[in-house]
Design an enzyme around this catalytic site. Sequence first.
Site, PDB file in Angstrom:
ATOM      1  CG  ASP A  13     -14.248 -17.142  11.233  1.00 52.10           C
ATOM      2  OD1 ASP A  13     -13.729 -18.274  11.111  1.00 52.10           O
ATOM      3  OD2 ASP A  13     -13.812 -16.270  12.000  1.00 52.10           O
ATOM      4  CE  LYS A  16     -12.369 -20.042   4.987  1.00 51.83           C
ATOM      5  NZ  LYS A  16     -12.843 -18.964   5.853  1.00 51.83           N
ATOM      6  N   GLY A  40     -10.888 -22.614  11.639  1.00 53.24           N
ATOM      7  CA  GLY A  40     -11.953 -23.277  12.382  1.00 53.24           C
ATOM      8  C   GLY A  40     -13.184 -23.298  11.505  1.00 53.24           C
ATOM      9  CG  HIS A  41     -13.164 -24.788   8.202  1.00 56.72           C
ATOM     10  ND1 HIS A  41     -13.102 -23.478   7.798  1.00 56.72           N
ATOM     11  CD2 HIS A  41     -11.995 -25.352   7.822  1.00 56.72           C
ATOM     12  CE1 HIS A  41     -11.943 -23.261   7.196  1.00 56.72           C
ATOM     13  NE2 HIS A  41     -11.253 -24.382   7.202  1.00 56.72           N
ATOM     14  CD  GLN A 223      -6.062 -19.352   7.749  1.00 58.08           C
ATOM     15  OE1 GLN A 223      -5.376 -19.831   6.863  1.00 58.08           O
ATOM     16  NE2 GLN A 223      -6.506 -20.087   8.745  1.00 58.08           N
TER      17      GLN A 223
HETATM   18  P1  GDP Z   1     -15.324 -20.973   7.935  1.00 55.79           P
HETATM   19  O1  GDP Z   1     -14.130 -20.775   8.803  1.00 55.79           O
HETATM   20  O2  GDP Z   1     -15.329 -20.079   6.732  1.00 55.79           O
HETATM   21  O3  GDP Z   1     -15.533 -22.412   7.553  1.00 55.79           O
HETATM   22  O4  GDP Z   1     -16.585 -20.510   8.795  1.00 55.79           O
HETATM   23  P2  GDP Z   1     -16.904 -20.870  10.332  1.00 55.79           P
HETATM   24  O5  GDP Z   1     -17.349 -22.289  10.389  1.00 55.79           O
HETATM   25  O6  GDP Z   1     -15.781 -20.445  11.202  1.00 55.79           O
HETATM   26  O7  GDP Z   1     -18.087 -19.861  10.637  1.00 55.79           O
HETATM   27  C1  GDP Z   1     -19.281 -19.905   9.916  1.00 55.79           C
HETATM   28  C2  GDP Z   1     -20.442 -20.241  10.885  1.00 55.79           C
HETATM   29  O8  GDP Z   1     -21.657 -19.915  10.267  1.00 55.79           O
HETATM   30  C3  GDP Z   1     -20.527 -21.708  11.241  1.00 55.79           C
HETATM   31  O9  GDP Z   1     -20.963 -21.808  12.578  1.00 55.79           O
HETATM   32  C4  GDP Z   1     -21.587 -22.255  10.284  1.00 55.79           C
HETATM   33  O10 GDP Z   1     -22.301 -23.365  10.820  1.00 55.79           O
HETATM   34  C5  GDP Z   1     -22.490 -21.068  10.168  1.00 55.79           C
HETATM   35  N1  GDP Z   1     -23.164 -20.918   8.860  1.00 55.79           N
HETATM   36  C6  GDP Z   1     -22.674 -21.171   7.610  1.00 55.79           C
HETATM   37  N2  GDP Z   1     -23.570 -20.793   6.670  1.00 55.79           N
HETATM   38  C7  GDP Z   1     -24.635 -20.283   7.331  1.00 55.79           C
HETATM   39  C8  GDP Z   1     -25.880 -19.686   6.918  1.00 55.79           C
HETATM   40  O11 GDP Z   1     -26.174 -19.537   5.748  1.00 55.79           O
HETATM   41  N3  GDP Z   1     -26.722 -19.255   7.930  1.00 55.79           N
HETATM   42  C9  GDP Z   1     -26.412 -19.387   9.258  1.00 55.79           C
HETATM   43  N4  GDP Z   1     -27.276 -18.930  10.163  1.00 55.79           N
HETATM   44  N5  GDP Z   1     -25.257 -19.940   9.662  1.00 55.79           N
HETATM   45  C10 GDP Z   1     -24.382 -20.367   8.727  1.00 55.79           C
HETATM   46  P1  IMO Z   2     -10.967 -19.656   9.040  1.00 55.31           P
HETATM   47  O1  IMO Z   2     -10.301 -20.640   8.102  1.00 55.31           O
HETATM   48  C1  IMO Z   2     -10.722 -15.821  11.119  1.00 55.31           C
HETATM   49  C2  IMO Z   2      -6.696 -14.362  12.105  1.00 55.31           C
HETATM   50  C3  IMO Z   2      -6.321 -14.290  13.568  1.00 55.31           C
HETATM   51  C4  IMO Z   2      -5.349 -13.120  13.541  1.00 55.31           C
HETATM   52  C5  IMO Z   2      -4.623 -13.309  12.218  1.00 55.31           C
HETATM   53  C6  IMO Z   2      -3.275 -14.016  12.341  1.00 55.31           C
HETATM   54  O2  IMO Z   2     -11.757 -20.287  10.124  1.00 55.31           O
HETATM   55  O3  IMO Z   2     -11.696 -18.606   8.276  1.00 55.31           O
HETATM   56  P2  IMO Z   2      -2.580 -16.537  12.809  1.00 55.31           P
HETATM   57  O4  IMO Z   2      -2.815 -17.405  14.012  1.00 55.31           O
HETATM   58  O5  IMO Z   2      -3.099 -17.081  11.542  1.00 55.31           O
HETATM   59  O6  IMO Z   2      -1.151 -16.101  12.688  1.00 55.31           O
HETATM   60  O7  IMO Z   2      -3.408 -15.174  13.149  1.00 55.31           O
HETATM   61  O8  IMO Z   2      -5.491 -14.075  11.401  1.00 55.31           O
HETATM   62  N1  IMO Z   2      -7.175 -15.688  11.647  1.00 55.31           N
HETATM   63  C7  IMO Z   2      -8.455 -15.980  11.373  1.00 55.31           C
HETATM   64  N2  IMO Z   2      -9.575 -15.234  11.506  1.00 55.31           N
HETATM   65  N3  IMO Z   2     -10.810 -17.065  10.604  1.00 55.31           N
HETATM   66  C8  IMO Z   2      -9.696 -17.819  10.439  1.00 55.31           C
HETATM   67  O9  IMO Z   2      -9.700 -19.004   9.807  1.00 55.31           O
HETATM   68  C9  IMO Z   2      -8.449 -17.294  10.871  1.00 55.31           C
HETATM   69  N4  IMO Z   2      -7.174 -17.754  10.877  1.00 55.31           N
HETATM   70  C10 IMO Z   2      -6.409 -16.769  11.339  1.00 55.31           C
HETATM   71  O10 IMO Z   2      -7.457 -14.034  14.370  1.00 55.31           O
HETATM   72  O11 IMO Z   2      -6.048 -11.900  13.468  1.00 55.31           O
HETATM   73 MG    MG Z   3     -13.662 -20.253  10.755  1.00 53.55          MG
END
Ligand code: GDP
Ligand code: IMO
Ligand code: MG
Length: 428
Positions: A13, A16, A40-41, A223
């Site tokens: 999270d 990416k 989850g992106h 991840q």
């Molecule tokens: P990922 O799994 O690595 O793709 O990240 P996620 O999407 O799960 O979580 C990142 C969150 O931060 C998302 O809701 C993005 O919209 C938000 N985000 C990404 N870059 C920035 C930033 O520079 N500032 C803020 N405030 N939010 C950001």
């Molecule tokens: P993104 O791509 C954050 C965590 C789960 C759990 C562990 C194992 O959005 O960064 P799994 O279901 O993969 O066997 O769970 O890994 N986990 C993540 N945490 N971001 C993710 O993906 C994750 N994918 C798995 O919460 O601790």
């Molecule tokens: Mg994510």
Amino acid sequence: MPGIVLVGAQWGDEGKGKATDLLSGRVDYVVKFNGGNNAGHTVVIGDKKYALHLLPSGILSPGVVPVIANGAVIDIEVLFSELEALSARGIDVSRLRVSANAHIITPYHRTIDRVGERFLGKRQIGTTGRGIGPTYADKINRVGIRVQDLFDEGILRQKVEGALEQKNHLLVKVYNRRSISVDEVVDELLTFADRLQPMVTDASLELNRALDQGRTVLFEGGQATMLDVDHGTYPFVTSSNATSGGAATGSGVAPTRFDRIIAVVKAYTTRVGAGPFPTEQSNASGEYLRSKGFEFGTTTGRPRRTGWYDAPIARYAQRINGVTDFVLTKLDVLTGLERIPVCVAYDVDGVRSDEVPVSQSDFHHAQPIYREFPGWDEDISGARSFADLPMSAQEYVLALEAMSGAPISVIGVGPARDAVVVRRDLLG
Ligand code: GDP
Ligand code: IMO
Ligand code: MG
């Protein structure tokens, strides 16, 4: 600059999806090489927000061919529902390519993931419950079902039979669940076969040919480094290689073709699920980061655990992945803090450790040694050059860069696509 790998540096999270989206206008392929719909992106484009799970974030860009490669695991029902949802929002999803060698998440994998977690009791990992671990376990155990098996009913039936023979014992005798019949699994998988077939490809061949022709291929990790099954905080990890090496094995493209390795790192740290997290703040500071950073899981909605930036982890990610560039995200979330602590080393039972300890027990005990930096109050969300940032924000970034082992080439200052400060072109 054709082969680019993008991975998470912390526990996921990091942003990416947004970083991939930032580059998507200039790349030809975006490849998902590990994980499945545990990811989850969130990508924000204009006033539209997209949440992607199984599909590579590049699918949102019209010029990109998105690829789900052999190292990923696919829940076919989820695949089609994500495709339909995007189509309904006007996104052209017709370019998607799926590796014939990717493994399939079946209903029994999902069941075993959820029931298995319950049986772990206090030792729960807090998985996303999507069947990820059991599917990879079957792959390594050589009883997995691959995409190509859907196109040979005889083989599919044999393989499902083989897999269920053991699993039904486990489900019925240990987990006290109903047994699953071969027919119900085979019938369900076959309902998707015709729709899936046109997308199926030899992804390794296609990607290598694209690179031969000078196309740009971005390998988007799901991840992150600390969730990697080999290099993360085992057993509190996911079941795939989320680090840059996974981009090679997970796609059939050799490491010699990677020209740049980008790691996305948050200006603080978050984690979902159980496991060690030395800089975690279970207090008002942690609550501040969670509410200001909107740190709730994109996949499960769980509140994310929050804490300060951990420089030894960034350095570790640099080493394990061979990071050439960091994208530092969410700097804007720190605005308004008077002082910002950064973990520079750990105290492990009275001994200073500058690196992430190799022993998991030591890492569990590690107490962060903090250095504090002055904060800033100015709204930085409109900053588009480094000089636009307040002096103390600049100093914070430069200090992280010095401690983290690679240049911070891009800085995120908000969720929107254009809310970035680019210090060095990631593709140049
Ligand atoms: P990922 O799994 O690595 O793709 O990240 P996620 O999407 O799960 O979580 C990142 C969150 O931060 C998302 O809701 C993005 O919209 C938000 N985000 C990404 N870059 C920035 C930033 O520079 N500032 C803020 N405030 N939010 C950001
Ligand atoms: P993104 O791509 C954050 C965590 C789960 C759990 C562990 C194992 O959005 O960064 P799994 O279901 O993969 O066997 O769970 O890994 N986990 C993540 N945490 N971001 C993710 O993906 C994750 N994918 C798995 O919460 O601790
Ligand atoms: Mg994510």
